[in-house]
Design a protein around this motif. Structure first.
Motif, PDB file in Angstrom:
ATOM      1  N   ALA A   1       0.826  -1.207   0.000  1.00 30.63           N
ATOM      2  CA  ALA A   1       0.000   0.000   0.000  1.00 30.63           C
ATOM      3  C   ALA A   1       0.860   1.256   0.000  1.00 30.63           C
ATOM      4  O   ALA A   1       0.606   2.196  -0.759  1.00 30.63           O
ATOM      5  CB  ALA A   1      -0.931  -0.006   1.211  1.00 30.63           C
ATOM      6  N   ALA A   2       1.882   1.281   0.848  1.00 31.18           N
ATOM      7  CA  ALA A   2       2.718   2.477   0.980  1.00 31.18           C
ATOM      8  C   ALA A   2       3.587   2.725  -0.237  1.00 31.18           C
ATOM      9  O   ALA A   2       3.753   3.872  -0.662  1.00 31.18           O
ATOM     10  CB  ALA A   2       3.587   2.365   2.223  1.00 31.18           C
ATOM     11  N   LEU A   3       4.144   1.670  -0.792  1.00 35.58           N
ATOM     12  CA  LEU A   3       5.136   1.843  -1.843  1.00 35.58           C
ATOM     13  C   LEU A   3       4.583   1.746  -3.263  1.00 35.58           C
ATOM     14  O   LEU A   3       5.217   2.213  -4.203  1.00 35.58           O
ATOM     15  CB  LEU A   3       6.269   0.830  -1.652  1.00 35.58           C
ATOM     16  N   GLU A   4       3.410   1.143  -3.421  1.00 32.47           N
ATOM     17  CA  GLU A   4       2.895   0.931  -4.772  1.00 32.47           C
ATOM     18  C   GLU A   4       1.553   1.612  -5.042  1.00 32.47           C
ATOM     19  O   GLU A   4       0.986   1.437  -6.121  1.00 32.47           O
ATOM     20  CB  GLU A   4       2.794  -0.569  -5.053  1.00 32.47           C
ATOM     21  N   THR A   5       1.046   2.363  -4.070  1.00 34.35           N
ATOM     22  CA  THR A   5      -0.208   3.094  -4.275  1.00 34.35           C
ATOM     23  C   THR A   5      -0.044   4.523  -3.747  1.00 34.35           C
ATOM     24  O   THR A   5       0.986   4.872  -3.185  1.00 34.35           O
ATOM     25  CB  THR A   5      -1.386   2.425  -3.530  1.00 34.35           C
ATOM     26  N   ASN A   6      -1.080   5.300  -3.906  1.00 36.22           N
ATOM     27  CA  ASN A   6      -1.107   6.674  -3.377  1.00 36.22           C
ATOM     28  C   ASN A   6      -1.861   6.751  -2.050  1.00 36.22           C
ATOM     29  O   ASN A   6      -2.409   7.798  -1.712  1.00 36.22           O
ATOM     30  CB  ASN A   6      -1.769   7.612  -4.385  1.00 36.22           C
ATOM     31  N   ILE A   7      -1.882   5.679  -1.303  1.00 35.78           N
ATOM     32  CA  ILE A   7      -2.709   5.638  -0.101  1.00 35.78           C
ATOM     33  C   ILE A   7      -2.315   6.693   0.931  1.00 35.78           C
ATOM     34  O   ILE A   7      -3.174   7.320   1.536  1.00 35.78           O
ATOM     35  CB  ILE A   7      -2.748   4.227   0.526  1.00 35.78           C
ATOM     36  N   VAL A   8      -1.031   6.918   1.117  1.00 34.77           N
ATOM     37  CA  VAL A   8      -0.597   7.912   2.104  1.00 34.77           C
ATOM     38  C   VAL A   8      -1.096   9.290   1.681  1.00 34.77           C
ATOM     39  O   VAL A   8      -1.702  10.017   2.477  1.00 34.77           O
ATOM     40  CB  VAL A   8       0.934   7.884   2.283  1.00 34.77           C
ATOM     41  N   LYS A   9      -0.876   9.641   0.440  1.00 31.71           N
ATOM     42  CA  LYS A   9      -1.341  10.938  -0.089  1.00 31.71           C
ATOM     43  C   LYS A   9      -2.856  11.058   0.034  1.00 31.71           C
ATOM     44  O   LYS A   9      -3.374  12.083   0.482  1.00 31.71           O
ATOM     45  CB  LYS A   9      -0.925  11.072  -1.545  1.00 31.71           C
ATOM     46  N   ASN A  10      -3.579  10.016  -0.345  1.00 29.23           N
ATOM     47  CA  ASN A  10      -5.039  10.067  -0.335  1.00 29.23           C
ATOM     48  C   ASN A  10      -5.614  10.165   1.073  1.00 29.23           C
ATOM     49  O   ASN A  10      -6.565  10.912   1.305  1.00 29.23           O
ATOM     50  CB  ASN A  10      -5.617   8.866  -1.068  1.00 29.23           C
ATOM     51  N   VAL A  11      -5.059   9.427   1.999  1.00 34.45           N
ATOM     52  CA  VAL A  11      -5.567   9.472   3.380  1.00 34.45           C
ATOM     53  C   VAL A  11      -5.266  10.834   4.001  1.00 34.45           C
ATOM     54  O   VAL A  11      -6.117  11.413   4.684  1.00 34.45           O
ATOM     55  CB  VAL A  11      -4.997   8.317   4.228  1.00 34.45           C
ATOM     56  N   ILE A  12      -4.084  11.353   3.755  1.00 36.20           N
ATOM     57  CA  ILE A  12      -3.749  12.683   4.281  1.00 36.20           C
ATOM     58  C   ILE A  12      -4.656  13.740   3.656  1.00 36.20           C
ATOM     59  O   ILE A  12      -5.161  14.629   4.353  1.00 36.20           O
ATOM     60  CB  ILE A  12      -2.263  13.003   4.076  1.00 36.20           C
ATOM     61  N   SER A  13      -4.921  13.642   2.370  1.00 37.80           N
ATOM     62  CA  SER A  13      -5.837  14.578   1.702  1.00 37.80           C
ATOM     63  C   SER A  13      -7.242  14.489   2.300  1.00 37.80           C
ATOM     64  O   SER A  13      -7.903  15.511   2.505  1.00 37.80           O
ATOM     65  CB  SER A  13      -5.897  14.292   0.205  1.00 37.80           C
ATOM     66  N   PHE A  14      -7.689  13.272   2.576  1.00 36.60           N
ATOM     67  CA  PHE A  14      -8.987  13.079   3.216  1.00 36.60           C
ATOM     68  C   PHE A  14      -9.015  13.762   4.582  1.00 36.60           C
ATOM     69  O   PHE A  14      -9.956  14.497   4.904  1.00 36.60           O
ATOM     70  CB  PHE A  14      -9.273  11.577   3.364  1.00 36.60           C
ATOM     71  N   MET A  15      -7.975  13.559   5.363  1.00 39.68           N
ATOM     72  CA  MET A  15      -7.923  14.146   6.701  1.00 39.68           C
ATOM     73  C   MET A  15      -7.856  15.671   6.634  1.00 39.68           C
ATOM     74  O   MET A  15      -8.473  16.365   7.448  1.00 39.68           O
ATOM     75  CB  MET A  15      -6.750  13.569   7.487  1.00 39.68           C
ATOM     76  N   GLU A  16      -7.143  16.207   5.657  1.00 38.21           N
ATOM     77  CA  GLU A  16      -7.084  17.664   5.489  1.00 38.21           C
ATOM     78  C   GLU A  16      -8.446  18.221   5.086  1.00 38.21           C
ATOM     79  O   GLU A  16      -8.847  19.287   5.559  1.00 38.21           O
ATOM     80  CB  GLU A  16      -6.029  18.036   4.448  1.00 38.21           C
ATOM     81  N   ALA A  17      -9.154  17.513   4.225  1.00 33.60           N
ATOM     82  CA  ALA A  17     -10.486  17.957   3.811  1.00 33.60           C
ATOM     83  C   ALA A  17     -11.442  17.972   5.008  1.00 33.60           C
ATOM     84  O   ALA A  17     -12.233  18.912   5.165  1.00 33.60           O
ATOM     85  CB  ALA A  17     -11.027  17.065   2.705  1.00 33.60           C
TER      86      ALA A  17
END
Length: 100
Positions: A15-31
């Motif tokens: 998940a961390a190395l092959e997807t954008n999950i970190v970016k997406n979860v952080i974006s969700f939390m910022e929203a």
């Protein structure tokens, strides 16, 4: 995804190395943080306390998003994607509304 990452280091690594999950979860939390600020600014803190779903998600979902990041970052091999978003994470950490 939170449950999968809690159960498996390999899922975290993928998940961390092959997807954008970190970016997406952080974006969700910022929203969500932005929406909390908007609700408090326009309707007051009591609206947020009495109707937490007014932020567009549930507190449980926000909690799972935080846990998901925690499960991923616990493995050293998964930490590199977090470096790019360090300032975002710091800003979320010091959010005025994190306790609500």
């Amino acid at each position: 995804m939170s449950a999968l990452c809690q159960a498996s280091e390999s899922v975290c690594v993928i998940a961390a190395l092959e997807t954008n999950i970190v970016k997406n979860v952080i974006s969700f939390m910022e929203a969500v943080d932005s929406k909390m600020h908007e609700v408090v600014s326009t309707k007051g803190i009591n609206e947020l306390r009495n109707n937490p779903e007014c932020i567009g998600t549930s507190i449980g979902m926000l909690r799972r998003a935080g846990y998901l990041l925690g499960f991923i970052v616990q493995y050293e091999t998964c930490r590199k994607p977090f470096l790019k978003y360090m300032n975002n994470l710091i800003n979320l950490t010091i959010s005025h509304y994190k306790k609500y």
